[in-house]
Design a protein around this motif. Structure first.
Motif, short mmCIF file in Angstrom:
data_model
loop_
_atom_site.label_atom_id
_atom_site.label_comp_id
_atom_site.label_asym_id
_atom_site.label_seq_id
_atom_site.Cartn_x
_atom_site.Cartn_y
_atom_site.Cartn_z
N ASN A 147 56.65 46.80 33.08
CA ASN A 147 56.80 46.23 34.41
C ASN A 147 56.65 47.29 35.49
O ASN A 147 57.54 47.54 36.28
CB ASN A 147 58.14 45.51 34.54
N ILE A 148 55.48 47.94 35.47
CA ILE A 148 55.22 48.96 36.50
C ILE A 148 54.26 48.40 37.53
O ILE A 148 53.28 47.75 37.19
CB ILE A 148 54.62 50.24 35.86
N ALA A 149 54.58 48.63 38.79
CA ALA A 149 53.69 48.19 39.88
C ALA A 149 52.64 49.28 40.07
O ALA A 149 52.92 50.33 40.63
CB ALA A 149 54.50 48.00 41.16
N TRP A 150 51.42 49.03 39.57
CA TRP A 150 50.40 50.08 39.56
C TRP A 150 49.60 50.15 40.85
O TRP A 150 48.82 51.07 41.03
CB TRP A 150 49.43 49.84 38.39
N ALA A 151 49.76 49.18 41.71
CA ALA A 151 48.89 49.12 42.89
C ALA A 151 48.91 50.44 43.66
O ALA A 151 49.97 51.04 43.86
CB ALA A 151 49.35 47.99 43.80
N THR A 152 47.79 50.91 44.07
CA THR A 152 47.77 52.14 44.86
C THR A 152 47.88 51.81 46.35
O THR A 152 48.22 52.65 47.14
CB THR A 152 46.48 52.94 44.60
N SER A 153 47.59 50.60 46.71
CA SER A 153 47.76 50.22 48.11
C SER A 153 48.96 49.29 48.24
O SER A 153 49.01 48.22 47.65
CB SER A 153 46.51 49.52 48.64
N LEU A 154 49.95 49.71 49.01
CA LEU A 154 51.18 48.95 49.12
C LEU A 154 51.21 48.08 50.37
O LEU A 154 52.13 47.31 50.57
CB LEU A 154 52.37 49.89 49.17
N GLY A 155 50.21 48.23 51.21
CA GLY A 155 50.19 47.47 52.47
C GLY A 155 51.14 48.04 53.51
O GLY A 155 51.51 47.36 54.46
N GLY A 156 51.54 49.29 53.33
CA GLY A 156 52.43 49.91 54.32
C GLY A 156 53.11 51.12 53.69
O GLY A 156 52.96 51.36 52.49
N ASN A 157 53.84 51.86 54.50
CA ASN A 157 54.56 53.01 53.96
C ASN A 157 55.97 52.60 53.55
O ASN A 157 56.74 52.12 54.39
CB ASN A 157 54.61 54.13 55.00
N PRO A 158 56.33 52.77 52.28
CA PRO A 158 57.65 52.31 51.81
C PRO A 158 58.76 53.34 52.03
O PRO A 158 59.90 53.07 51.64
CB PRO A 158 57.41 52.08 50.32
N SER A 188 46.45 58.95 35.50
CA SER A 188 46.68 57.52 35.27
C SER A 188 47.52 56.93 36.40
O SER A 188 47.42 55.76 36.71
CB SER A 188 47.35 57.30 33.92
N LEU A 189 48.35 57.78 37.01
CA LEU A 189 49.13 57.28 38.15
C LEU A 189 48.26 57.07 39.37
O LEU A 189 48.28 56.04 40.02
CB LEU A 189 50.21 58.30 38.52
N LEU A 190 47.47 58.11 39.67
CA LEU A 190 46.71 58.06 40.91
C LEU A 190 45.65 56.98 40.88
O LEU A 190 45.38 56.33 41.88
CB LEU A 190 46.05 59.42 41.18
N PHE A 191 45.05 56.77 39.73
CA PHE A 191 43.94 55.84 39.67
C PHE A 191 44.31 54.52 39.01
O PHE A 191 43.48 53.68 38.76
CB PHE A 191 42.74 56.50 38.99
N GLY A 192 45.57 54.39 38.73
CA GLY A 192 46.00 53.11 38.18
C GLY A 192 45.43 52.84 36.81
O GLY A 192 45.32 51.69 36.38
N GLY A 193 45.01 53.87 36.11
CA GLY A 193 44.34 53.68 34.82
C GLY A 193 45.31 53.53 33.67
O GLY A 193 45.32 54.32 32.73
N ALA A 194 46.12 52.52 33.70
CA ALA A 194 47.10 52.33 32.64
C ALA A 194 46.42 51.89 31.36
O ALA A 194 45.69 50.91 31.34
CB ALA A 194 48.12 51.30 33.07
N SER A 195 46.66 52.61 30.31
CA SER A 195 46.11 52.20 29.03
C SER A 195 47.04 51.17 28.39
O SER A 195 48.16 50.98 28.83
CB SER A 195 45.98 53.41 28.11
N LEU A 196 46.59 50.54 27.36
CA LEU A 196 47.41 49.57 26.64
C LEU A 196 48.71 50.21 26.15
O LEU A 196 49.78 49.65 26.29
CB LEU A 196 46.63 49.03 25.43
N ALA A 197 48.55 51.42 25.61
CA ALA A 197 49.72 52.10 25.06
C ALA A 197 50.76 52.33 26.15
O ALA A 197 51.95 52.12 25.95
CB ALA A 197 49.31 53.43 24.44
N LEU A 198 50.28 52.73 27.32
CA LEU A 198 51.20 53.03 28.41
C LEU A 198 51.88 51.76 28.91
O LEU A 198 53.08 51.75 29.15
CB LEU A 198 50.45 53.70 29.56
N THR A 199 51.12 50.70 29.05
CA THR A 199 51.75 49.48 29.57
C THR A 199 52.77 48.93 28.59
O THR A 199 53.75 48.32 28.98
CB THR A 199 50.71 48.40 29.92
N SER A 200 52.54 49.18 27.29
CA SER A 200 53.55 48.68 26.36
C SER A 200 54.81 49.54 26.40
O SER A 200 55.90 49.07 26.12
CB SER A 200 52.98 48.62 24.94
N LEU A 201 54.64 50.81 26.82
CA LEU A 201 55.83 51.66 26.99
C LEU A 201 56.67 51.20 28.18
O LEU A 201 57.88 51.22 28.14
CB LEU A 201 55.38 53.10 27.28
#
Ligand code: FE
Ligand code: CA
Length: 516
Positions: free
Chosen positions: A27-38, A11-24
């Protein structure tokens, strides 16, 4: 509470957040592309123990930008710990959140590793990977160890010099840990003509402190030092404000206002350094004093000479010309009663060495220019003679000949003896003290006698006075300690070289420095 969170890796790698997870965790930034190395601030490890250490990183796409260039959301970060540099034998891995509340930093306390061996670690977020770091676990509690190698470093004013000393420290062989005696950042505003000026005005708010750390931590030589070994962190004054003492600053700001600045400084200190969760500030207090053991060889007592001290007298430096009473000296304390008791409880002959890892000079040092006034540096233990006598008494009561003190603060190398009789520099040594210079603070410096004249004559108990940048390496062996004093010839321009300026050994049955 753990920072780990209950999500599976897919779910982390593919951004597959389920409803249950998002309610847990809404405010998680799920994007896999950040536009740069942080991972622009590098990685770090800290506080080794026999089955682990802390690993740290902090995300900042734009280190000097607002919020480090990150969205104010939590970012999933994956960590991996391996036995080999290619990460083929991964022994620990997991997922944590880099939270906006904590400046997008992560601190993971590893457990279950083997004692006395190096491990490699790295982080990922989205599709981006961090640099690799390496750190060594401490030996097992009862292990007999041939050698514990502790480096001493600190005082790294970014404006006054390059971190060439750190680049050389990163190349030292088999360092078990680096003790950092403080002044990791300096709080002042940008100065004209500085080699590389601070960004911004004097720092007060959490955003200011975060940005200052980000500026310092962007330095590749500092990152290399962190990546090469675990750091055992402390803080001195400049992480908050010059010469602060408990709830009092040097400008005599009302304590209830200074408290806000100190809280911001403490939070940023925690966020930016590889320290344990037990160092997370609570109620505007950091539990900084703590012990770390290296088998039967070494017990390190990390001291806090800032948070509990009484205020300095005579404007801290002792150089002030205004009339000043020294009457409060007798009642002043640099450790506070609780820490003093704690130190006494842990000082024993159970280990071959006791190392007091702390910030400001314990032994007296009389600068010739101060001789007429008879004044010492009131910000050091010389401003708190009752505390110093108490320490000598604790050492004597326990019959200890194996106490070594590690110090920074004065931006010059010193090595000497703590006299057993207050005021008598020629009395027998109660302990040896190694005062490491600065990494960069005060610039190139000068060998010889620039500020000192007859320093050696004034201070027969102090065998080394050297105004150059660098660090020290202490090798604790079963019966002897070997100290290597390292000096860098040039920090105001690139390419400075390192050389060994002095070497000492100390026998743990006799606290006497010997030149070799
Ligand atoms: Fe300093
Ligand atoms: Ca200092």
């Amino acid at each position: 509470m753990s920072d780990h969170f209950p999500l599976d890796r897919r779910s982390l790698l593919f951004g597959g957040a389920s409803l249950a997870l998002t309610s847990l965790a809404p405010n998680i930034a799920w994007a896999t592309s950040l536009g740069g190395n942080p991972f622009t601030l590098g990685v770090a490890a800290g506080d080794p123990w026999p089955d682990g250490f802390v690993i740290w990183t902090r995300l900042a796409l734009a280190p000097l930008g607002e919020n480090g260039g990150m969205a104010m959301a939590a970012y999933p970060v994956r960590y991996e710990v391996a036995e080999d540099e290619h990460f083929r034998r991964i022994v620990r891995q997991g997922d944590v959140l880099a939270r906006p509340e904590m400046g997008h930093s992560v601190h993971v306390e590893l457990a279950g590793l083997q004692p006395s061996r190096p491990y490699h670690y790295r982080f990922f977020t989205g599709s981006e990977a961090s640099p690799h770091g390496i750190a060594r676990t401490a030996p097992a509690i009862s292990a007999q160890v041939d050698r514990v190698r502790i480096a001493l470093a600190g005082c790294q004013n970014y404006e006054q010099g390059l971190y060439t000393a750190y680049r050389h420290l990163a190349q030292e062989d088999a360092v078990d840990a680096v003790f950092h005696y403080g002044d990791y950042i300096y709080e002042g505003r940008a100065r004209e003509g500085a080699i590389r000026p601070h960004v911004g005005d004097e720092i007060y708010t959490i955003s200011d402190y975060r940005r200052r750390y980000a500026q310092y931590k962007s330095d590749p030589d500092l990152q290399a030092a962190h990546a090469s070994a675990a750091f055992i962190m402390s803080f001195d004054d400049h992480e908050v404000d010059n010469n602060w003492a408990a709830n009092i600053d040097q400008d005599l700001t009302p304590p209830e206002y200074f408290a806000y600045r100190r809280a911001a400084a403490f939070q940023a200190w925690y966020e930016n350094l590889p320290v344990r969760r037990s160092q997370l500030p609570k109620a505007n207090h950091v539990q900084m004093y703590r012990r770390l053991d290296y088998g039967r060889s070494l017990r390190m007592h990390v001291l806090d000479t800032r948070q509990y001290r009484t205020d300095q007298i005579c404007g801290a430096t002792g150089r002030e010309t205004r009339p000043c009473s020294t009457a409060p000296l007798a009642s002043g304390s640099i450790l506070g009663a609780a820490q003093e008791t704690w130190l006494g409880e842990g000082l024993s002959s159970a280990h071959q060495w006791n190392l007091l890892a702390q910030q400001v000079m314990v032994m007296p040092l009389l600068y010739p220019e101060q001789r007429a006034a008879g004044r010492f540096n009131m910000d050091s233990w010389s401003g708190y003679p009752t505390s110093r006598q108490k320490l000598v008494q604790q050492i004597k009561e326990r019959n200890l000949s194996n106490v070594v003190i590690a110090t920074g603060d004065v931006h010059s190398h010193h090595a000497g003896h703590l006299p057993s009789i207050e005021g008598d520099f020629n009395s027998p040594a109660a302990a040896t003290e190694f005062v490491a210079t600065s990494i960069s603070s005060a610039g190139n410096g000068k060998e010889g006698t620039r500020r000192w004249g007859n320093m050696a004559q004034e201070n027969p108990h102090c065998l080394l006075n050297l105004d150059k940048r660098g660090y020290q390496i202490l090798d604790f062996e079963e019966k002897q300690l070997v100290a290597k004093i390292q000096v860098v010839d040039e920090v105001e321009a690139a390419g400075g070289h390192v050389r060994k300026a002095a070497k000492f050994h100390v026998d743990n049955r006799n606290p006497q420095l010997n030149s070799i």
